[in-house]
Design a protein around this motif. Structure first.
Motif, PDB file in Angstrom:
ATOM      1  N   SER A  41       0.820  -1.217   0.000  1.00  0.00           N
ATOM      2  CA  SER A  41       0.000   0.000   0.000  1.00  0.00           C
ATOM      3  C   SER A  41       0.851   1.262   0.000  1.00  0.00           C
ATOM      4  N   LEU A  64      -9.553  -0.928   0.323  1.00  0.00           N
ATOM      5  CA  LEU A  64      -8.166  -1.138  -0.075  1.00  0.00           C
ATOM      6  C   LEU A  64      -7.369  -1.514   1.166  1.00  0.00           C
ATOM      7  N   TRP A  65      -6.517  -2.500   1.054  1.00  0.00           N
ATOM      8  CA  TRP A  65      -5.740  -2.961   2.201  1.00  0.00           C
ATOM      9  C   TRP A  65      -4.726  -1.887   2.602  1.00  0.00           C
ATOM     10  N   ASN A  80      -5.661  -4.121  -4.791  1.00  0.00           N
ATOM     11  CA  ASN A  80      -5.064  -5.009  -3.795  1.00  0.00           C
ATOM     12  C   ASN A  80      -4.182  -6.071  -4.447  1.00  0.00           C
ATOM     13  N   PRO A 106      -7.186 -11.183  -3.422  1.00  0.00           N
ATOM     14  CA  PRO A 106      -7.842  -9.869  -3.477  1.00  0.00           C
ATOM     15  C   PRO A 106      -9.261  -9.930  -4.031  1.00  0.00           C
TER      16      PRO A 106
END
Length: 464
Positions: A41, A64-65, A80, A106
């Motif tokens: 990220s 979103l991670w 992701n 994902p």
């Protein structure tokens, strides 16, 4: 027809059919993949991708991670998946030359978050059957990789896993494989150039899996003979008549699960560099005095043809992060200077460090010219010192391969290090809760209680 066999396997496999080791390894690589995705990220390219992709739709269904940002299921799968593969730190099936979790997890976690009702048991089975499909395609190949298999074959594994969770019918899932094929993409040109477009292709195919399954569920037809057909995947992507499905069908019969054959990535670099990393570390340890870079005359890493093709690229004075992660000379220099290779070595001034690039000139990778186009082993390292001494090291199986698995503490140490690179601070309590929940994933009623730990700003999860 292989599409029928894939659909039957994906839809009819039960949790009770999974050997204990398959369940255990599914847990290991679910946690590992989440970790590297969270670290991604804050990696190069993530901000630019998010800025573009979030303008494509306004739906907020999945997160979103590593960020407190909600997007559509398709965009979550895209971003992701990019984050998982953009650092070359995600798990790999060496025989398939494939990163199966990067496309798969994902997509299924975005679906699970947006729709709810997906149990931990179902997630484990979905991962196992999805890996059998994608890695099954990879191990069938008898040709050198000419397309980017983690993206191309990986997308079909994501379809199998997602189609199962969506409870598609057999006919719908066959159509979904066909619809995936109409979107399948993955060129090796970004690999040659060291471009961030390489992991982006993993994201495209993860998003395509969401679209393929949605279309199939809505009744849209797809081509059917998409694997063995005249213009099918195997013939066009892997070469005419250059495949053998015997081992693939063994997996589809449930006689083995390829998830048990996955290798960890102990180092954030192309898997084909890992034997070189371990060998350099081992040779340095054998020297009975403090070894400085100036003491080394040369280092030669001998690998397989595919290793040479993927990672023998020349060092550059100011490489992109994606170029450096697959450059044996750069990686070897960092290992000599630091004792290891770390996520931080691809960021900021580390990429332009003069000492690194001076040392990289003395490190090279060569090919052993073996006949197997997909093997990553054996690997040998020769280190020549300025005092005239020469040291040798060789391995037949790299560290973290199925026969040399990481210990649990090594696995968790990697995960915790990845957690530190989240774009937004996630805190240690959430990290430790996530480890505990994945450890007992078969008892989790709804995996939203797991997924909610992957972004900041939410109350502590509870087991549903």
């Amino acid at each position: 027809m292989l599409a029928d066999e894939f659909a039957t396997h994906a839809l009819e496999t039960k949790f009770e059919d999974l050997p204990k080791d398959a369940v255990d390894q599914a847990k290991v690589f679910i946690l590992d993949t989440i970790g590297v995705g969270i670290a991604g990220s804050s990696a190069f390219g993530a901000d630019a991708l998010i800025a573009a992709a979030t303008g494509w739709d306004a739906e907020g269904q999945a997160h979103l991670w590593g960020r407190d940002k909600k997007v559509s299921v398709g965009v979550a799968a895209l971003v992701n998946a990019y984050q998982v593969h953009c650092q070359e730190y995600d798990c790999v099936h060496e025989g398939a030359v494939l990163h199966p979790f990067a496309t798969l997890l994902p997509a299924v976690l975005a679906y699970a978050e947006s729709h709810g009702g997906v149990s931990g048991r179902e997630l484990l089975v979905a991962c196992a059957v999805g890996v059998n499909v994608s890695a099954g395609l990879g191990i069938a190949s008898r040709s050198a990789m000419s397309f980017f298999r983690p993206a191309t074959a990986g997308g079909f594994g994501a379809v199998a896993a997602l189609g199962r969770l969506m409870k598609l019918s057999h006919e719908q899932l066959v159509n979904a494989f066909g619809l995936q094929y109409t979107q399948t993409s993955g060129t090796l040109q970004p690999h040659v150039e060291g471009s961030a477009a390489l992991p982006l292709q993993v994201g495209w195919n993860s998003r395509a899996a969401v679209q393929a399954c949605d279309l199939a569920k809505a009744g849209f037809p797809g081509p059917r003979d998409v694997f063995e057909g005249t213009y099918g995947y195997l013939r066009l992507f892997e070469g005419p008549d250059l495949w053998d499905l015997a081992a693939t069908r063994t997996a589809l019969r449930g006689e083995k699960f390829l998830i048990s054959e996955l290798s960890h990535k102990p180092y954030p670099a192309g898997r084909a560099t890992h034997g070189g990393v371990e060998g350099i570390q081992a040779l340095i340890q054998k020297v009975n005095r403090s070894l400085a870079a100036a003491d080394i005359r040369s280092v030669t890493i001998t690998g397989s043809p595919v290793s040479y093709r993927l990672c023998s690229r020349p060092d550059k004075a100011d490489p992109s992060p994606n170029y450096a992660r697959l450059c044996m000379s750069y990686i070897g220099a960092k290992v000599i200077l630091n004792g290891t290779i770390d996520l931080a070595h691809y960021r900021g001034d580390e990429l332009k460090d003069l000492e690194t690039h001076d040392l990289a000139k003395r490190i090279k990778m060569v090919s052993d010219d073996q006949s197997d186009p997909n093997s990553l082993v054996p690997v040998s390292v020769e280190m020549e010192l300025n005092d005239g001494s020469v040291r040798h090291w060789k391995c037949e199986q790299m560290l973290a391969s199925p026969t040399r698995r990481l210990t649990r503490e090594q696995h968790l140490t990697k995960f915790r290090r990845c957690w530190e690179f989240s774009a937004q601070d996630l805190g240690t309590s959430r990290r430790d809760e996530l480890i505990g929940m994945v450890d007992t994933l078969e008892n989790v009623g709804d995996v939203r209680s797991v997924v909610t730990l992957l972004w900041p700003g939410r109350a502590k999860s509870s087991r549903l």
